[in-house]
Scaffold this motif. Sequence first.
Motif, PDB file in Angstrom:
ATOM      1  N   SER A   1       0.826  -1.204   0.000  1.00  0.00           N
ATOM      2  CA  SER A   1       0.000   0.000   0.000  1.00  0.00           C
ATOM      3  C   SER A   1       0.865   1.260   0.000  1.00  0.00           C
ATOM      4  N   LEU A   2       1.916   1.256   0.797  1.00  0.00           N
ATOM      5  CA  LEU A   2       2.814   2.403   0.857  1.00  0.00           C
ATOM      6  C   LEU A   2       3.515   2.621  -0.476  1.00  0.00           C
ATOM      7  N   ILE A   3       3.971   1.543  -1.101  1.00  0.00           N
ATOM      8  CA  ILE A   3       4.631   1.647  -2.402  1.00  0.00           C
ATOM      9  C   ILE A   3       3.672   2.228  -3.442  1.00  0.00           C
ATOM     10  N   ALA A   4       2.443   1.746  -3.453  1.00  0.00           N
ATOM     11  CA  ALA A   4       1.449   2.260  -4.408  1.00  0.00           C
ATOM     12  C   ALA A   4       1.177   3.738  -4.158  1.00  0.00           C
ATOM     13  N   ASP A   5       1.010   4.123  -2.897  1.00  0.00           N
ATOM     14  CA  ASP A   5       0.743   5.523  -2.562  1.00  0.00           C
ATOM     15  C   ASP A   5       1.909   6.425  -2.946  1.00  0.00           C
ATOM     16  N   LEU A   6       3.122   6.008  -2.608  1.00  0.00           N
ATOM     17  CA  LEU A   6       4.294   6.823  -2.944  1.00  0.00           C
ATOM     18  C   LEU A   6       4.493   6.909  -4.459  1.00  0.00           C
ATOM     19  N   GLY A   7       4.283   5.797  -5.148  1.00  0.00           N
ATOM     20  CA  GLY A   7       4.394   5.812  -6.604  1.00  0.00           C
ATOM     21  C   GLY A   7       3.402   6.765  -7.242  1.00  0.00           C
ATOM     22  N   ALA A   8       2.170   6.737  -6.760  1.00  0.00           N
ATOM     23  CA  ALA A   8       1.141   7.649  -7.286  1.00  0.00           C
ATOM     24  C   ALA A   8       1.505   9.103  -6.981  1.00  0.00           C
ATOM     25  N   ASP A   9       1.973   9.360  -5.767  1.00  0.00           N
ATOM     26  CA  ASP A   9       2.359  10.724  -5.408  1.00  0.00           C
ATOM     27  C   ASP A   9       3.570  11.191  -6.210  1.00  0.00           C
ATOM     28  N   LEU A  10       4.479  10.281  -6.517  1.00  0.00           N
ATOM     29  CA  LEU A  10       5.627  10.621  -7.353  1.00  0.00           C
ATOM     30  C   LEU A  10       5.164  10.957  -8.771  1.00  0.00           C
ATOM     31  N   ASP A  11       4.222  10.163  -9.299  1.00  0.00           N
ATOM     32  CA  ASP A  11       3.662  10.417 -10.630  1.00  0.00           C
ATOM     33  C   ASP A  11       2.995  11.785 -10.711  1.00  0.00           C
ATOM     34  N   GLN A  12       2.295  12.166  -9.646  1.00  0.00           N
ATOM     35  CA  GLN A  12       1.523  13.404  -9.635  1.00  0.00           C
ATOM     36  C   GLN A  12       2.325  14.612  -9.156  1.00  0.00           C
ATOM     37  N   GLY A  13       3.556  14.384  -8.740  1.00  0.00           N
ATOM     38  CA  GLY A  13       4.378  15.485  -8.256  1.00  0.00           C
ATOM     39  C   GLY A  13       4.057  15.900  -6.833  1.00  0.00           C
ATOM     40  N   VAL A  14       3.249  15.116  -6.136  1.00  0.00           N
ATOM     41  CA  VAL A  14       2.928  15.412  -4.736  1.00  0.00           C
ATOM     42  C   VAL A  14       4.142  15.120  -3.856  1.00  0.00           C
ATOM     43  N   TRP A  15       4.853  14.061  -4.196  1.00  0.00           N
ATOM     44  CA  TRP A  15       6.097  13.729  -3.496  1.00  0.00           C
ATOM     45  C   TRP A  15       7.238  13.929  -4.472  1.00  0.00           C
ATOM     46  N   VAL A  16       8.116  14.841  -4.153  1.00  0.00           N
ATOM     47  CA  VAL A  16       9.296  15.108  -4.966  1.00  0.00           C
ATOM     48  C   VAL A  16      10.506  14.827  -4.080  1.00  0.00           C
ATOM     49  N   PRO A  17      11.140  13.669  -4.267  1.00  0.00           N
ATOM     50  CA  PRO A  17      12.275  13.320  -3.416  1.00  0.00           C
ATOM     51  C   PRO A  17      13.387  14.361  -3.506  1.00  0.00           C
ATOM     52  N   GLY A  18      13.882  14.759  -2.345  1.00  0.00           N
ATOM     53  CA  GLY A  18      14.969  15.722  -2.283  1.00  0.00           C
ATOM     54  C   GLY A  18      16.319  15.038  -2.409  1.00  0.00           C
ATOM     55  N   PRO A  19      17.382  15.824  -2.334  1.00  0.00           N
ATOM     56  CA  PRO A  19      18.726  15.271  -2.505  1.00  0.00           C
ATOM     57  C   PRO A  19      19.063  14.156  -1.505  1.00  0.00           C
ATOM     58  N   LEU A  20      18.681  14.300  -0.262  1.00  0.00           N
ATOM     59  CA  LEU A  20      18.979  13.271   0.735  1.00  0.00           C
ATOM     60  C   LEU A  20      18.265  11.967   0.387  1.00  0.00           C
ATOM     61  N   GLU A  21      17.006  12.066   0.033  1.00  0.00           N
ATOM     62  CA  GLU A  21      16.236  10.864  -0.315  1.00  0.00           C
ATOM     63  C   GLU A  21      16.788  10.193  -1.562  1.00  0.00           C
ATOM     64  N   ARG A  22      17.097  10.980  -2.576  1.00  0.00           N
ATOM     65  CA  ARG A  22      17.637  10.406  -3.813  1.00  0.00           C
ATOM     66  C   ARG A  22      18.980   9.729  -3.567  1.00  0.00           C
ATOM     67  N   THR A  23      19.826  10.382  -2.793  1.00  0.00           N
ATOM     68  CA  THR A  23      21.146   9.823  -2.503  1.00  0.00           C
ATOM     69  C   THR A  23      21.039   8.522  -1.717  1.00  0.00           C
TER      70      THR A  23
END
Length: 111
Positions: A10-32
């Motif tokens: 469920s968390l993966i689906a929610d984060l994926g959807a938010d990433l698709d919609q630009g609701v979650w934009v991972p910052g430098p720390l998260e990407r690294t």
Amino acid sequence: MSHDTDRLASLIADLGADLDQGVWVPGPLERTLAGRLLVACAGDGQFTPDRLRETLWEGNVALAYTAGGRLARLLTELHEVTAHSAPYAVRHPVLPEATRLLERTTEDIAA
């Protein structure tokens, strides 16, 4: 699927959807950190409790507050699933989805 695996899916689906919609934009720390985890898993393709713990440790307190702690929560859920799998090498169907989400999280890292 177990309760932990259901929660992770469920968390993966929610984060994926938010990433698709630009609701979650991972910052430098998260990407690294997502990139480091993927590199650590590259040899055998396995999320292990030790690798996940090390990634969470690297993020320290900042990861818990960055973007509402969403990546920290994902890593924690992954840890729960892998720590309760005996052995964790037995792949849950949700783990490849986690890998794809982490790969997408790292897309903006400069090569």
